[in-house]
Design a protein around this motif. Sequence first.
Motif, PDB file in Angstrom:
ATOM      1  N   GLU A 108      28.197   3.585  43.857  1.00 29.25           N
ATOM      2  CA  GLU A 108      28.025   2.440  42.965  1.00 29.25           C
ATOM      3  C   GLU A 108      28.792   2.630  41.663  1.00 29.25           C
ATOM      4  N   PHE A 109      28.937   3.876  41.232  1.00 29.57           N
ATOM      5  CA  PHE A 109      29.688   4.164  40.008  1.00 29.57           C
ATOM      6  C   PHE A 109      31.201   4.158  40.240  1.00 29.57           C
ATOM      7  N   GLY A 110      31.614   3.892  41.466  1.00 28.20           N
ATOM      8  CA  GLY A 110      33.041   3.862  41.777  1.00 28.20           C
ATOM      9  C   GLY A 110      33.532   5.123  42.451  1.00 28.20           C
ATOM     10  N   LEU A 315      22.505  11.173  37.111  1.00 25.51           N
ATOM     11  CA  LEU A 315      23.425  11.989  36.313  1.00 25.51           C
ATOM     12  C   LEU A 315      24.332  12.816  37.212  1.00 25.51           C
ATOM     13  N   PHE A 316      23.792  13.344  38.305  1.00 22.86           N
ATOM     14  CA  PHE A 316      24.631  14.070  39.265  1.00 22.86           C
ATOM     15  C   PHE A 316      25.714  13.147  39.812  1.00 22.86           C
ATOM     16  N   ALA A 317      25.325  11.919  40.142  1.00 19.32           N
ATOM     17  CA  ALA A 317      26.298  10.957  40.673  1.00 19.32           C
ATOM     18  C   ALA A 317      27.368  10.634  39.642  1.00 19.32           C
ATOM     19  N   ALA A 318      26.945  10.389  38.407  1.00 14.59           N
ATOM     20  CA  ALA A 318      27.902  10.070  37.347  1.00 14.59           C
ATOM     21  C   ALA A 318      28.834  11.245  37.081  1.00 14.59           C
ATOM     22  N   GLY A 319      28.280  12.460  37.062  1.00 11.76           N
ATOM     23  CA  GLY A 319      29.105  13.642  36.832  1.00 11.76           C
ATOM     24  C   GLY A 319      30.133  13.846  37.919  1.00 11.76           C
ATOM     25  N   ALA A 320      29.732  13.604  39.174  1.00 13.69           N
ATOM     26  CA  ALA A 320      30.673  13.755  40.286  1.00 13.69           C
ATOM     27  C   ALA A 320      31.826  12.761  40.172  1.00 13.69           C
ATOM     28  N   VAL A 321      31.521  11.535  39.750  1.00 13.49           N
ATOM     29  CA  VAL A 321      32.581  10.527  39.585  1.00 13.49           C
ATOM     30  C   VAL A 321      33.510  10.917  38.437  1.00 13.49           C
ATOM     31  N   CYS A 322      32.933  11.469  37.371  1.00 14.78           N
ATOM     32  CA  CYS A 322      33.770  11.934  36.261  1.00 14.78           C
ATOM     33  C   CYS A 322      34.732  13.024  36.727  1.00 14.78           C
ATOM     34  N   TRP A 323      34.215  13.972  37.509  1.00 14.40           N
ATOM     35  CA  TRP A 323      35.084  15.040  38.022  1.00 14.40           C
ATOM     36  C   TRP A 323      36.128  14.491  38.986  1.00 14.40           C
ATOM     37  N   GLN A 324      35.744  13.461  39.739  1.00 14.73           N
ATOM     38  CA  GLN A 324      36.725  12.820  40.626  1.00 14.73           C
ATOM     39  C   GLN A 324      37.891  12.262  39.811  1.00 14.73           C
ATOM     40  N   GLU A 325      37.583  11.613  38.689  1.00 20.14           N
ATOM     41  CA  GLU A 325      38.635  11.052  37.843  1.00 20.14           C
ATOM     42  C   GLU A 325      39.525  12.145  37.270  1.00 20.14           C
ATOM     43  N   ILE A 326      38.887  13.269  36.895  1.00 12.55           N
ATOM     44  CA  ILE A 326      39.668  14.394  36.359  1.00 12.55           C
ATOM     45  C   ILE A 326      40.583  14.960  37.437  1.00 12.55           C
ATOM     46  N   ALA A 327      40.028  15.125  38.653  1.00 18.53           N
ATOM     47  CA  ALA A 327      40.787  15.751  39.736  1.00 18.53           C
ATOM     48  C   ALA A 327      41.928  14.877  40.246  1.00 18.53           C
ATOM     49  N   GLU A 328      41.908  13.602  39.929  1.00 21.65           N
ATOM     50  CA  GLU A 328      42.993  12.719  40.368  1.00 21.65           C
ATOM     51  C   GLU A 328      44.274  12.926  39.557  1.00 21.65           C
ATOM     52  N   ARG A 329      44.175  13.647  38.455  1.00 15.99           N
ATOM     53  CA  ARG A 329      45.366  13.991  37.684  1.00 15.99           C
ATOM     54  C   ARG A 329      46.082  15.135  38.391  1.00 15.99           C
TER      55      ARG A 329
END
Length: 519
Positions: A108-110, A315-329
């Motif tokens: 849901e967070f993308g 929060l776990f879900a949000a954190g995982a999405v944040c790391w996904q965005e970081i790892a896409e670099r």
Amino acid sequence: MNARAEAITVSRPDNRDRQAIMIAAGVAVCAFLLQMLTNGQYGYFRDELYYIACSKHLAFGYVDMAPLAPLLLRISRTVFGESLQAIRLIPAISYGIGVFLTGMLAREFGGKRFAVGIASAAWMLGPVNVASANRYSMNANEPVLWMAAVCFLLRAQRLENPKLLLWSGVFFGVALENKHSAVFFIGALVVGLLLTRERRLFREKYFWIAVAITVALALPNFIWQATHGFPTWVDLNNVKREHKNVELPPLPFLWQQVMTLNPMNALFWVVGLGWLLFGVGKRWRYLGVTFVAFFLLMMKMHAKDYYVAPIYPMLFAAGAVCWQEIAERPALRWTRRTLSVIVVCEVIALPIVLPVLPVDRIVPYREMLGLKIEKSETHMSSPLPQYFSDEFGWPEMVATVSQVYNALPPEERAHAGILTGNYGEAGAIDFFGPKYGLPQSISAHQNYYYWGYRDYTSDDTFIILQWPREGVEHACRSYSEGPTLDPKWAMAEEHYTIWICHGFKRSMPDLWERIKHWN
């Protein structure tokens, strides 16, 4: 294409989306199997014996719980029986669903496949989550009900379909019938909405219909509480007045949260909180504010560590999405593999909460990891962590009581009762006692008080468990000393002398009110 049509188009799952759902489902199945393959190793937990007793006395409320958990256990016992693994089937299922919902929140967070999988796996391996699902209680159901409500709230926003809020109302209502602490989460969510732009939901008619659904579902228990003098409120006040629970200052409370979730998992929930409040995820800022409000409230109330646990999946879900965005670099793609390795390494902590080790290896294993046995209650003392110690000694205790009972003269035994000072002993007598021909126990502790002293009179003989000598001397006309229990791995409070009381000085109604104990 209008906004609503566009939202619906976006919501249709493509192949990658289906793969993400399958990943979450796969991790959920692993979580379920993890519990079912390990949860039958030791014995019945103290509270499980009490839940079983409550499930035989269905009501719209209890002194220390809402009505859903006994009802579900009644259904489970009827269908699957009363073996240890049958009793623990529902929490294992809830654990799996909680893992799946964590992945769905990431979606849901993308979140894509990586975020969904890493969020599900990290939450699955959090020690407090594993421990809550390893025995029957209300706690395993909490994250499922809370996060299901949040999922529908998120979907209602993303799809611009306010009718989905009605499902949030259903899950919040059921959550209140599961455990009263849901009221604090709902209150924190209201604070989160009011303090952010999502306060616009208060102008939506379906929001108020959802509120009405929640209230309607919670009403039966509220009526029961009101007609019984709000016993849960009395119980909680007694706990506070007696300083039963360990009360931690803010920093130790925060550190305890870090430890119960596994310090490595701070990479997810701390990052997730920042992402919701300040990062790309700030469109869901109200959830970050909700967490802060709830956390501060639990800290202020000196809540036990696991009271906060049900809110963390988002929060776990949000954190995982944040790391996904970081790892896409391109320069930071290595973070995917690093995070995956970190989550896999969390498996090393599982034996501290799963009953997989020989009993005499539990403490050495904890010491190897640098962990001490922490107290959650001020008078707690045990050779093992409390959640393990309370699984030992019950069959042996009941067998000893049966020897005392059968040694009574036949004329005394015909009217002898078993009076216990704690619902754990009472539940054990009721569960293990029938095979020895023992009568059902009586106790004035917690909801046993409402079930009364049945047809016993003060002239009868009583086998008394977990009473001090001075209490027996004060209450009994005459008494004799029985055997002393000394279970090796059980809690310190399970080491006591059994007494045989030959009649009480007071009438049973008078005695019952004097020994009534809610804590």
